[in-house]
Design an enzyme around this catalytic site. Structure first.
Site, PDB file in Angstrom:
ATOM      1  N   TYR A 155      61.808  -1.613 125.628  1.00 30.59           N
ATOM      2  CA  TYR A 155      62.200  -3.029 125.518  1.00 30.59           C
ATOM      3  C   TYR A 155      61.503  -3.865 126.586  1.00 30.59           C
ATOM      4  O   TYR A 155      60.909  -4.909 126.284  1.00 30.59           O
ATOM      5  CB  TYR A 155      63.723  -3.156 125.627  1.00 30.59           C
ATOM      6  N   SER A 190      62.017 -12.103 127.139  1.00 29.20           N
ATOM      7  CA  SER A 190      63.281 -11.729 127.788  1.00 29.20           C
ATOM      8  C   SER A 190      63.040 -11.636 129.284  1.00 29.20           C
ATOM      9  O   SER A 190      61.931 -11.288 129.719  1.00 29.20           O
ATOM     10  CB  SER A 190      63.751 -10.362 127.270  1.00 29.20           C
TER      11      SER A 190
HETATM   12  N1  NAP Z   1      70.825 -11.702 123.340  1.00 26.48           N
HETATM   13  C1  NAP Z   1      70.191 -11.670 124.495  1.00 26.48           C
HETATM   14  O1  NAP Z   1      70.800 -11.679 125.562  1.00 26.48           O
HETATM   15  C2  NAP Z   1      68.702 -11.650 124.527  1.00 26.48           C
HETATM   16  C3  NAP Z   1      68.086 -11.668 125.783  1.00 26.48           C
HETATM   17  C4  NAP Z   1      66.713 -11.655 125.854  1.00 26.48           C
HETATM   18  C5  NAP Z   1      65.952 -11.667 124.701  1.00 26.48           C
HETATM   19  N2  NAP Z   1      66.565 -11.649 123.488  1.00 26.48           N
HETATM   20  C6  NAP Z   1      65.709 -11.635 122.305  1.00 26.48           C
HETATM   21  O2  NAP Z   1      66.126 -12.616 121.399  1.00 26.48           O
HETATM   22  C7  NAP Z   1      65.798 -12.217 120.062  1.00 26.48           C
HETATM   23  C8  NAP Z   1      67.039 -12.306 119.202  1.00 26.48           C
HETATM   24  O3  NAP Z   1      68.014 -11.437 119.743  1.00 26.48           O
HETATM   25  P1  NAP Z   1      69.562 -11.597 119.401  1.00 26.48           P
HETATM   26  O4  NAP Z   1      70.309 -11.452 120.661  1.00 26.48           O
HETATM   27  O5  NAP Z   1      69.746 -12.763 118.533  1.00 26.48           O
HETATM   28  O6  NAP Z   1      69.770 -10.220 118.588  1.00 26.48           O
HETATM   29  P2  NAP Z   1      70.593  -9.908 117.242  1.00 26.48           P
HETATM   30  O7  NAP Z   1      71.836 -10.713 117.196  1.00 26.48           O
HETATM   31  O8  NAP Z   1      70.664  -8.431 117.193  1.00 26.48           O
HETATM   32  O9  NAP Z   1      69.612 -10.446 116.089  1.00 26.48           O
HETATM   33  C9  NAP Z   1      68.403  -9.821 115.837  1.00 26.48           C
HETATM   34  C10 NAP Z   1      67.797 -10.465 114.610  1.00 26.48           C
HETATM   35  O10 NAP Z   1      66.529  -9.854 114.347  1.00 26.48           O
HETATM   36  C11 NAP Z   1      66.495  -9.478 112.988  1.00 26.48           C
HETATM   37  N3  NAP Z   1      65.636  -8.306 112.852  1.00 26.48           N
HETATM   38  C12 NAP Z   1      65.626  -7.183 113.605  1.00 26.48           C
HETATM   39  N4  NAP Z   1      64.727  -6.314 113.141  1.00 26.48           N
HETATM   40  C13 NAP Z   1      64.153  -6.910 112.062  1.00 26.48           C
HETATM   41  C14 NAP Z   1      63.173  -6.505 111.141  1.00 26.48           C
HETATM   42  N5  NAP Z   1      62.570  -5.302 111.232  1.00 26.48           N
HETATM   43  N6  NAP Z   1      62.829  -7.361 110.148  1.00 26.48           N
HETATM   44  C15 NAP Z   1      63.427  -8.569 110.041  1.00 26.48           C
HETATM   45  N7  NAP Z   1      64.365  -9.003 110.888  1.00 26.48           N
HETATM   46  C16 NAP Z   1      64.720  -8.179 111.888  1.00 26.48           C
HETATM   47  C17 NAP Z   1      67.937  -9.197 112.609  1.00 26.48           C
HETATM   48  O11 NAP Z   1      68.135  -9.395 111.219  1.00 26.48           O
HETATM   49  P3  NAP Z   1      68.427  -8.252 110.134  1.00 26.48           P
HETATM   50  O12 NAP Z   1      69.159  -7.142 110.812  1.00 26.48           O
HETATM   51  O13 NAP Z   1      69.227  -8.961 109.081  1.00 26.48           O
HETATM   52  O14 NAP Z   1      67.075  -7.873 109.664  1.00 26.48           O
HETATM   53  C18 NAP Z   1      68.647 -10.300 113.370  1.00 26.48           C
HETATM   54  O15 NAP Z   1      68.613 -11.486 112.635  1.00 26.48           O
HETATM   55  C19 NAP Z   1      65.247 -10.793 120.174  1.00 26.48           C
HETATM   56  O16 NAP Z   1      63.844 -10.843 120.178  1.00 26.48           O
HETATM   57  C20 NAP Z   1      65.770 -10.337 121.519  1.00 26.48           C
HETATM   58  O17 NAP Z   1      64.968  -9.340 122.082  1.00 26.48           O
HETATM   59  C21 NAP Z   1      67.912 -11.632 123.372  1.00 26.48           C
END
Ligand code: NAP
Length: 260
Positions: free
Chosen positions: A154, A141
């Site tokens: 984070y 990130s």
């Molecule tokens: N969105 C952004 O702007 C952004 C920016 C920078 C980095 N990121 C990174 O991108 C990645 C995805 O983020 P996102 O925005 O797609 O978030 P999201 O929509 O909240 O999705 C998170 C995913 O992680 C899974 N997850 C969380 N904890 C878990 C666990 N203990 N075991 C298995 N699965 C788990 C969730 O599935 P379940 O709840 O079904 O388990 C879900 O599929 C993350 O690493 C986040 O830090 C996102």
């Protein structure tokens, strides 16, 4: 047929990557805790019969390894994406936030390691047999580039993902496996939809997935997406501490779940 294993596939970036790779004809291994959501996702993908679902918690490393082994046994893996992650505000002065720090580091950092580990030996053999498109993909990130106030867990976890993936990239340099660090800015997903502050250059998840997929295919070592955030990230690195501290002392904080 390309074979892609994705954690965090039930939502946001992981789900968008699943759509992207399935659209390209890949066979997927999809990991998340919510089985029903994974099933819905699979039903809407091209060739649903090709994709395997693994409903598990990535902090259960034995379950994660068993899923990886099942996917490998079904035909190996070409691309492994560790996208499962959580984001929560934290303040070190609150003792109850210690457990949030532990959860965030476990899910964002240690589970990334546990996702890659079971694939490396087999991927090395695939590389020795002449395969050239093998990738391990870490999802960091822009928040990992400098420490954001109110987000010590984070920011710290994502800084760790950046450094860890760099270590792994150099370790595997001669193996034929490429390690790709994807560094998202603000992407429109359930993780950011709860933020009540302005998110510059917010990008829809499907567009992000297409750009990330292209960076992975190129074997890019480190890619900030969107590119405008890449410029911001470079500038942030250049700021001296006194100026960074001044500029970010009033930055909006992600909400803490625990009260106190
Ligand atoms: N969105 C952004 O702007 C952004 C920016 C920078 C980095 N990121 C990174 O991108 C990645 C995805 O983020 P996102 O925005 O797609 O978030 P999201 O929509 O909240 O999705 C998170 C995913 O992680 C899974 N997850 C969380 N904890 C878990 C666990 N203990 N075991 C298995 N699965 C788990 C969730 O599935 P379940 O709840 O079904 O388990 C879900 O599929 C993350 O690493 C986040 O830090 C996102």
């Amino acid at each position: 047929m390309q074979r892609v294993f994705i954690t965090g596939a039930s939502s946001g970036i992981g789900a968008a990557l699943a759509q992207y790779y399935a659209g390209q004809g890949a066979a997927l291994g999809l990991v998340a805790r919510r089985q029903d959501v994974l099933e819905q996702l699979r039903a809407g993908l091209p060739h649903p019969e090709r994709h395997r679902l693994y409903a598990l918690d990535v902090n259960d490393h034995a379950a994660l390894t068993a899923a990886a082994e099942d996917f490998i046994a079904a035909g190996g893996a070409d691309v492994v994406v560790a996208s499962a992650g959580i984001s929560q505000g934290t303040l070190t002065e609150h003792a109850e936030d210690q457990q949030v720090f532990e959860q965030v580091f476990a899910t964002n950092v240690l589970a990334t390691v546990a996702t890659f580990t079971p694939f490396i030996a087999t991927m090395k053999r695939q590389a020795q047999a002449g395969q050239r498109d093998l990738r391990l993909v870490g999802v960091a990130s822009v928040a990992g580039i400098r420490g954001l106030p109110g987000a010590g867990a984070y920011s710290g976890s994502k800084a760790a993902v950046i450094s860890y993936c760099e270590s792994l990239r150099v370790e595997l340099r001669a193996s034929g496996i490429k390690v790709v660090t994807i560094v998202p800015g603000y992407i429109d997903t359930p993780m950011t939809q709860v933020n009540h502050y302005k998110m510059p250059f917010l990008m829809p998840a499907p567009r992000f997935a297409a750009k990330a997929g292209a960076a992975v295919a190129r074997g890019s070592s480190y890619q900030v997406i969107p590119w405008q955030m890449g410029v911001v990230a470079k500038l942030l690195r250049l700021l001296p501490n006194w100026l960074y501290d001044l500029a970010f002392s009033k930055a909006p904080h992600k909400a803490r779940k625990t009260k106190g």
